[in-house]
Design an enzyme around this catalytic site. Structure first.
Site, PDB file in Angstrom:
ATOM      1  N   SER A 119       0.708  -1.209   0.008  1.00  0.00           N
ATOM      2  CA  SER A 119       0.064   0.046  -0.284  1.00  0.00           C
ATOM      3  C   SER A 119       0.894   1.148  -0.088  1.00  0.00           C
ATOM      4  O   SER A 119       0.495   2.277  -0.627  1.00  0.00           O
ATOM      5  CB  SER A 119      -0.979   0.059   1.048  1.00  0.00           C
ATOM      6  OG  SER A 119      -0.401  -0.021   2.379  1.00  0.00           O
ATOM      7  N   HIS A 180       1.897   4.786   4.206  1.00  0.00           N
ATOM      8  CA  HIS A 180       0.950   5.546   3.273  1.00  0.00           C
ATOM      9  C   HIS A 180       1.446   6.990   2.734  1.00  0.00           C
ATOM     10  O   HIS A 180       1.499   7.343   1.733  1.00  0.00           O
ATOM     11  CB  HIS A 180      -0.652   5.442   3.388  1.00  0.00           C
ATOM     12  CG  HIS A 180      -1.230   4.098   3.597  1.00  0.00           C
ATOM     13  ND1 HIS A 180      -2.497   3.970   3.968  1.00  0.00           N
ATOM     14  CD2 HIS A 180      -0.567   2.917   3.498  1.00  0.00           C
ATOM     15  CE1 HIS A 180      -2.804   2.690   4.060  1.00  0.00           C
ATOM     16  NE2 HIS A 180      -1.818   2.040   3.521  1.00  0.00           N
TER      17      HIS A 180
END
Length: 198
Positions: A119, A180
């Site tokens: 991610s 992230h």
């Protein structure tokens, strides 16, 4: 190829006896997940790369690969296959570096966190796309371009909110928003010098 590598690593994990739904922290670390004490004290810097190919169960893998597939289809015409691969590796590395810096583990007196998944790299790809899809040089009608860009921005916002939400719940799986954020910020930075070259 990136989706294939991630799926092969997951398959290798499951075939070696790792839980297909809920691997333990020790199993993830064994397969190369990011863990601050091992990276910073043990010198296992390679974990910053391998962690982006290790996933915490089938749901984690499926959601990340769906996002990677869709953003990759959008990114390959703009960046080329090697460009997408480079963005994946460099922004994923940046995300894992930020996560390790903010969650160093034993150095800070805490246990640290185990970081795994694609991610951070996916957010990096989203960051690059948000910048590139702003370019007026693209041979796409402006209305379509705005829709594409808005959907990538909405993807990033929604996932940041979901990640922040796990901080206030009792889920066993916590989303590492620092990975992230690190991937996303470096993705935005990578996109800026590319705009005039599209």
């Amino acid at each position: 190829i990136l989706v294939g590598i991630n799926c092969l690593v997951y398959l290798g994990m499951v075939l070696s006896g790792v839980s297909w739904l809920s691997p333990t922290a020790d199993q993830l670390i064994h397969w190369g997940a990011d863990y601050g004490p091992f990276v910073l004290v043990g010198g296992e810097w390679w974990r910053l790369i391998t962690a982006m190919f290790v996933h915490v169960g089938i749901i984690h893998l499926a959601t990340n690969m769906w996002c990677l597939w869709n953003l990759g289809l959008l990114g390959e015409p703009l960046l080329g296959p090697l460009g997408v691969f480079a963005v994946y590796l460099l922004t994923g590395l940046a995300g894992n570096l930020l996560s390790t810096a903010l969650h160093p583990g034993v150095l800070s007196g805490s246990v640290g966190i185990v970081g795994a998944g694609a991610s951070g790299a996916i957010f990096g790809l989203a960051g690059v796309l948000i910048v590139l899809l702003k370019s007026p040089l693209l041979p796409i009608p402006p209305m379509e371009l705005r829709k594409l860009r808005r959907s990538v921005i909405n993807f990033a916002l929604l996932n940041f909110v979901l990640g922040a939400g796990t901080l206030f719940t009792h889920f066993a799986l916590q989303i590492d928003n620092m990975a992230h954020l690190g991937g996303f910020a470096v993705g935005l930075a990578f996109g800026l010098p590319m705009v005039p070259r599209i």
